[in-house]
Design a protein around this motif. Structure first.
Motif, PDB file in Angstrom:
ATOM      1  N   LYS A  14       0.814  -1.206   0.000  1.00  0.00           N
ATOM      2  CA  LYS A  14       0.000   0.000   0.000  1.00  0.00           C
ATOM      3  C   LYS A  14       0.855   1.266   0.000  1.00  0.00           C
ATOM      4  O   LYS A  14       0.339   2.379  -0.015  1.00  0.00           O
ATOM      5  CB  LYS A  14      -0.920   0.003   1.235  1.00  0.00           C
ATOM      6  CG  LYS A  14      -1.971  -1.107   1.192  1.00  0.00           C
ATOM      7  CD  LYS A  14      -2.758  -1.183   2.472  1.00  0.00           C
ATOM      8  CE  LYS A  14      -3.722  -0.036   2.596  1.00  0.00           C
ATOM      9  NZ  LYS A  14      -4.586  -0.145   3.783  1.00  0.00           N
ATOM     10  N   ASP A 210     -14.223 -11.908   4.427  1.00  0.00           N
ATOM     11  CA  ASP A 210     -14.618 -11.616   3.057  1.00  0.00           C
ATOM     12  C   ASP A 210     -14.159 -10.195   2.710  1.00  0.00           C
ATOM     13  O   ASP A 210     -13.572  -9.492   3.547  1.00  0.00           O
ATOM     14  CB  ASP A 210     -16.126 -11.776   2.868  1.00  0.00           C
ATOM     15  CG  ASP A 210     -16.937 -10.864   3.785  1.00  0.00           C
ATOM     16  OD1 ASP A 210     -16.418  -9.816   4.222  1.00  0.00           O
ATOM     17  OD2 ASP A 210     -18.110 -11.190   4.055  1.00  0.00           O
ATOM     18  N   ALA A 211     -14.413  -9.766   1.480  1.00  0.00           N
ATOM     19  CA  ALA A 211     -13.878  -8.481   1.008  1.00  0.00           C
ATOM     20  C   ALA A 211     -14.362  -7.310   1.859  1.00  0.00           C
ATOM     21  O   ALA A 211     -13.574  -6.431   2.226  1.00  0.00           O
ATOM     22  CB  ALA A 211     -14.262  -8.275  -0.452  1.00  0.00           C
ATOM     23  N   LYS A 212     -15.649  -7.279   2.175  1.00  0.00           N
ATOM     24  CA  LYS A 212     -16.195  -6.161   2.935  1.00  0.00           C
ATOM     25  C   LYS A 212     -15.603  -6.085   4.331  1.00  0.00           C
ATOM     26  O   LYS A 212     -15.168  -5.018   4.788  1.00  0.00           O
ATOM     27  CB  LYS A 212     -17.724  -6.283   3.014  1.00  0.00           C
ATOM     28  CG  LYS A 212     -18.379  -5.147   3.791  1.00  0.00           C
ATOM     29  CD  LYS A 212     -19.890  -5.313   3.855  1.00  0.00           C
ATOM     30  CE  LYS A 212     -20.523  -4.196   4.674  1.00  0.00           C
ATOM     31  NZ  LYS A 212     -22.005  -4.342   4.759  1.00  0.00           N
ATOM     32  N   GLN A 215     -11.893  -5.113   4.380  1.00  0.00           N
ATOM     33  CA  GLN A 215     -11.689  -3.671   4.246  1.00  0.00           C
ATOM     34  C   GLN A 215     -11.807  -2.981   5.598  1.00  0.00           C
ATOM     35  O   GLN A 215     -11.002  -2.109   5.939  1.00  0.00           O
ATOM     36  CB  GLN A 215     -12.711  -3.097   3.268  1.00  0.00           C
ATOM     37  CG  GLN A 215     -12.443  -1.653   2.866  1.00  0.00           C
ATOM     38  CD  GLN A 215     -11.244  -1.519   1.946  1.00  0.00           C
ATOM     39  OE1 GLN A 215     -11.216  -2.075   0.858  1.00  0.00           O
ATOM     40  NE2 GLN A 215     -10.235  -0.799   2.391  1.00  0.00           N
ATOM     41  N   GLU A 241      -5.723 -14.537  -0.828  1.00  0.00           N
ATOM     42  CA  GLU A 241      -4.921 -13.749  -1.761  1.00  0.00           C
ATOM     43  C   GLU A 241      -5.788 -13.079  -2.841  1.00  0.00           C
ATOM     44  O   GLU A 241      -5.542 -11.942  -3.246  1.00  0.00           O
ATOM     45  CB  GLU A 241      -3.855 -14.642  -2.434  1.00  0.00           C
ATOM     46  CG  GLU A 241      -2.804 -15.192  -1.494  1.00  0.00           C
ATOM     47  CD  GLU A 241      -1.795 -14.144  -1.043  1.00  0.00           C
ATOM     48  OE1 GLU A 241      -1.848 -13.011  -1.583  1.00  0.00           O
ATOM     49  OE2 GLU A 241      -0.968 -14.425  -0.170  1.00  0.00           O
ATOM     50  N   LYS A 242      -6.812 -13.791  -3.316  1.00  0.00           N
ATOM     51  CA  LYS A 242      -7.678 -13.213  -4.354  1.00  0.00           C
ATOM     52  C   LYS A 242      -8.462 -12.024  -3.812  1.00  0.00           C
ATOM     53  O   LYS A 242      -8.640 -11.014  -4.492  1.00  0.00           O
ATOM     54  CB  LYS A 242      -8.626 -14.288  -4.897  1.00  0.00           C
ATOM     55  CG  LYS A 242      -7.940 -15.388  -5.691  1.00  0.00           C
ATOM     56  CD  LYS A 242      -8.934 -16.390  -6.208  1.00  0.00           C
ATOM     57  CE  LYS A 242      -8.244 -17.499  -7.001  1.00  0.00           C
ATOM     58  NZ  LYS A 242      -9.210 -18.507  -7.503  1.00  0.00           N
ATOM     59  N   VAL A 243      -8.916 -12.135  -2.570  1.00  0.00           N
ATOM     60  CA  VAL A 243      -9.622 -11.026  -1.946  1.00  0.00           C
ATOM     61  C   VAL A 243      -8.660  -9.866  -1.730  1.00  0.00           C
ATOM     62  O   VAL A 243      -8.981  -8.702  -1.993  1.00  0.00           O
ATOM     63  CB  VAL A 243     -10.253 -11.454  -0.597  1.00  0.00           C
ATOM     64  CG1 VAL A 243     -10.825 -10.248   0.139  1.00  0.00           C
ATOM     65  CG2 VAL A 243     -11.331 -12.504  -0.828  1.00  0.00           C
ATOM     66  N   ALA A 245      -6.087  -9.047  -3.395  1.00  0.00           N
ATOM     67  CA  ALA A 245      -5.746  -8.392  -4.675  1.00  0.00           C
ATOM     68  C   ALA A 245      -6.771  -7.329  -5.046  1.00  0.00           C
ATOM     69  O   ALA A 245      -6.458  -6.366  -5.751  1.00  0.00           O
ATOM     70  CB  ALA A 245      -5.643  -9.426  -5.778  1.00  0.00           C
ATOM     71  N   THR A 246      -8.008  -7.474  -4.582  1.00  0.00           N
ATOM     72  CA  THR A 246      -9.041  -6.482  -4.895  1.00  0.00           C
ATOM     73  C   THR A 246      -8.988  -5.291  -3.971  1.00  0.00           C
ATOM     74  O   THR A 246      -9.620  -4.266  -4.244  1.00  0.00           O
ATOM     75  CB  THR A 246     -10.454  -7.112  -4.787  1.00  0.00           C
ATOM     76  OG1 THR A 246     -10.730  -7.413  -3.411  1.00  0.00           O
ATOM     77  CG2 THR A 246     -10.544  -8.366  -5.625  1.00  0.00           C
ATOM     78  N   LEU A 247      -8.235  -5.392  -2.870  1.00  0.00           N
ATOM     79  CA  LEU A 247      -8.211  -4.345  -1.863  1.00  0.00           C
ATOM     80  C   LEU A 247      -6.971  -3.482  -1.929  1.00  0.00           C
ATOM     81  O   LEU A 247      -7.010  -2.293  -1.622  1.00  0.00           O
ATOM     82  CB  LEU A 247      -8.307  -4.969  -0.459  1.00  0.00           C
ATOM     83  CG  LEU A 247      -9.544  -5.811  -0.175  1.00  0.00           C
ATOM     84  CD1 LEU A 247      -9.438  -6.431   1.209  1.00  0.00           C
ATOM     85  CD2 LEU A 247     -10.795  -4.976  -0.288  1.00  0.00           C
TER      86      LEU A 247
END
Length: 248
Positions: A14, A210-212, A215, A241-243, A245-247
């Motif tokens: 980041k 999860d993604a939410k 975050q 890792e896939k999650v 990558a979206t963050l």
């Protein structure tokens, strides 16, 4: 992704590390002060101080600032009267969070911590509510530099380590806290370059986010580690890792 070292990697991705050098110096100065206060100003006989000085040098902290912090801790110079406190609580989805602080005003610190937890979907808990989920460990990182896991594993076992894990750019060697320095010396004697060594806390279980929720959790970690009074934050979250990558 989970654990202390993975959170460090997230911060690198980041781009937060260099931008926060001033805050890093503040935290390292306090660690040097407390280490010198607890074990004296000679790093040869004070492992905690030696680790703090190494971290200072890794972060390009000026030598005069290091010397001043040592002198404040050993009583040669006047300074703020800090105390070390540990707070525990829960993040989103019940993630266990352990926060180690060095503060000159505990009322201010706990109020601001409670606010951070609340804003990020968590809550500050009672003493002992999550500490049992974290085991103190010694952690040594070794840059890969062409080394294989078998080479590092063999050297680590010979030096008295408990475990070795492979990460993207380094190997992580885990020890009992009291064996950290002996294992580090053993690895170096065996020809391995040690990147860093520290005392950490490793969670016994992890919570998948999860993604939410991830975050929210990352926002909490950011705000906690940005706080000047907070030295270390340990949490038992895990992010696929896939999650991730979206963050990032």
């Amino acid at each position: 992704m989970s654990g202390h070292s993975k959170w460090h990697n997230i911060r690198l991705k980041k781009g937060k590390m260099d931008a926060e050098r001033g805050k890093v110096f503040t935290k390292i100065s306090r660690e040097i002060i407390m280490a010198a206060k607890a074990g004296g100003g000679n790093p040869d006989g004070n492992l905690r101080l030696r680790m703090a000085i190494q971290k200072a040098r890794e972060n390009s902290m000026p030598a005069d600032k290091i010397k001043s912090a040592i002198q404040r801790g050993s009583g040669e110079l006047d300074g703020a009267n800090y105390e070390e406190l540990t707070y525990e609580g829960y993040g989103p989805s019940g993630v266990a969070v352990l926060v180690e602080c060095t503060t000159d005003n505990r009322n201010r610190t706990v109020a601001e911590l409670r606010n951070i937890f609340s804003k990020c979907g968590g809550n500050l808990g009672e003493s002992g509510c999550v500490a049992w989920q974290f085991t103190p460990r010694g952690l040594i990182t070794i840059p890969k530099d062409g080394k294989t896991e078998d080479q590092v594993m063999e050297a680590a076992i010979e030096a008295g380590a408990d475990d070795v894990k492979t990460e993207e750019e380094s190997f992580e060697v885990y020890t009992a806290p009291e064996d950290l320095n002996a294992v580090r010396e053993g690895l170096e004697s065996g020809g391995l370059k040690v990147g860093s060594f520290e005392l950490t806390r490793v969670p016994s279980t992890t919570v998948q986010l999860d993604a939410k929720t991830a975050q929210q959790m990352l926002r909490m970690m950011d705000q906690l580690e940005d706080h000047d009074d907070i030295q270390n934050v340990y949490a038992n979250f895990d992010i696929d890792e896939k999650v991730m990558a979206t963050l990032v």
